[in-house]
Motif scaffolding. Structure first.
Motif, PDB file in Angstrom:
ATOM      1  N   ARG A  72       1.774   1.860  -3.358  1.00 41.68           N
ATOM      2  CA  ARG A  72       0.623   1.764  -4.278  1.00 41.68           C
ATOM      3  C   ARG A  72       0.957   0.793  -5.414  1.00 41.68           C
ATOM      4  NH1 ARG A  72      -3.752   3.230  -1.993  1.00 41.68           N
ATOM      5  NH2 ARG A  72      -4.768   3.701  -3.963  1.00 41.68           N
ATOM      6  N   GLN A  80      -7.510   3.417  -9.476  1.00 44.22           N
ATOM      7  CA  GLN A  80      -7.463   3.606  -8.018  1.00 44.22           C
ATOM      8  C   GLN A  80      -6.065   4.050  -7.573  1.00 44.22           C
ATOM      9  OE1 GLN A  80     -10.517   3.359  -6.607  1.00 44.22           O
ATOM     10  NE2 GLN A  80     -11.021   2.872  -8.737  1.00 44.22           N
ATOM     11  N   ASP A  81      -5.232   4.417  -8.541  1.00 42.48           N
ATOM     12  CA  ASP A  81      -3.884   4.931  -8.302  1.00 42.48           C
ATOM     13  C   ASP A  81      -2.895   3.865  -7.842  1.00 42.48           C
ATOM     14  OD1 ASP A  81      -2.099   7.047  -8.548  1.00 42.48           O
ATOM     15  OD2 ASP A  81      -2.253   7.556  -6.421  1.00 42.48           O
ATOM     16  N   PHE A  82      -3.071   2.628  -8.310  1.00 45.04           N
ATOM     17  CA  PHE A  82      -2.104   1.564  -8.067  1.00 45.04           C
ATOM     18  C   PHE A  82      -1.315   1.321  -9.341  1.00 45.04           C
ATOM     19  CE2 PHE A  82      -5.158   0.539  -4.747  1.00 45.04           C
ATOM     20  CZ  PHE A  82      -4.337   0.208  -3.687  1.00 45.04           C
ATOM     21  N   ARG A  83      -0.062   0.936  -9.174  1.00 49.66           N
ATOM     22  CA  ARG A  83       0.736   0.433 -10.293  1.00 49.66           C
ATOM     23  C   ARG A  83       0.617  -1.086 -10.246  1.00 49.66           C
ATOM     24  NH1 ARG A  83       6.455   2.755  -9.153  1.00 49.66           N
ATOM     25  NH2 ARG A  83       5.739   2.372  -7.050  1.00 49.66           N
ATOM     26  N   PHE A 132       0.815  -1.217   0.000  1.00 51.13           N
ATOM     27  CA  PHE A 132       0.000   0.000   0.000  1.00 51.13           C
ATOM     28  C   PHE A 132       0.850   1.270   0.000  1.00 51.13           C
ATOM     29  CE2 PHE A 132      -3.324  -2.937   1.465  1.00 51.13           C
ATOM     30  CZ  PHE A 132      -4.337  -2.571   0.607  1.00 51.13           C
ATOM     31  N   GLU A 133       1.967   1.281   0.746  1.00 55.75           N
ATOM     32  CA  GLU A 133       2.746   2.506   0.818  1.00 55.75           C
ATOM     33  C   GLU A 133       3.365   2.882  -0.520  1.00 55.75           C
ATOM     34  OE1 GLU A 133       5.372  -0.418   3.283  1.00 55.75           O
ATOM     35  OE2 GLU A 133       3.337  -0.397   2.541  1.00 55.75           O
ATOM     36  N   GLU A 174      -5.535   0.572 -11.733  1.00 52.82           N
ATOM     37  CA  GLU A 174      -4.758   1.772 -12.072  1.00 52.82           C
ATOM     38  C   GLU A 174      -5.576   3.039 -11.843  1.00 52.82           C
ATOM     39  OE1 GLU A 174      -3.368   0.854 -16.020  1.00 52.82           O
ATOM     40  OE2 GLU A 174      -1.570  -0.136 -15.237  1.00 52.82           O
TER      41      GLU A 174
END
Length: 91
Positions: free
Chosen positions: A36, A62-65, A33-34, A60
């Motif tokens: 993402r 949701q702002d995740f790689r 999570f830290e 993506e």
């Protein structure tokens, strides 16, 4: 199991990875999570999967790689997989 043993306990860039975590309607294989960052491990049934394209687009958004590896990559080249994850974290 091999990848989990290699990423748990902050072994990559000091990140805490969790496994089998629900994000929205999806359960991801590994997430830090830290950073993402999501790491997905796919078998042959995922080749050319339109469901995976939608899943990645959602994550993506949701702002995740999202980084994906094939099962055989992990079995045959775990060190290379870990280097790829570390490089993605740093970028």
């Amino acid at each position: 199991q091999r990848l989990w043993a290699a990423v748990r306990n902050r072994q990559i860039a000091g990140l805490k990875f969790r496994r089998q975590v629900a994000i929205g309607q999806y359960i991801v294989d590994f997430v830090a999570f830290e950073a993402r960052m999501i790491v997905e491990v796919d078998g042959g049934q995922h080749a050319d999967s339109t469901a995976d394209v939608r899943r990645t687009a959602y994550l993506e958004a949701q702002d995740f790689r999202v980084i994906r590896f094939w099962n055989n990559e992990i079995l045959q080249n775990l060190d290379g997989v870990l280097q790829s994850i570390a490089m993605k974290v740093e970028s």
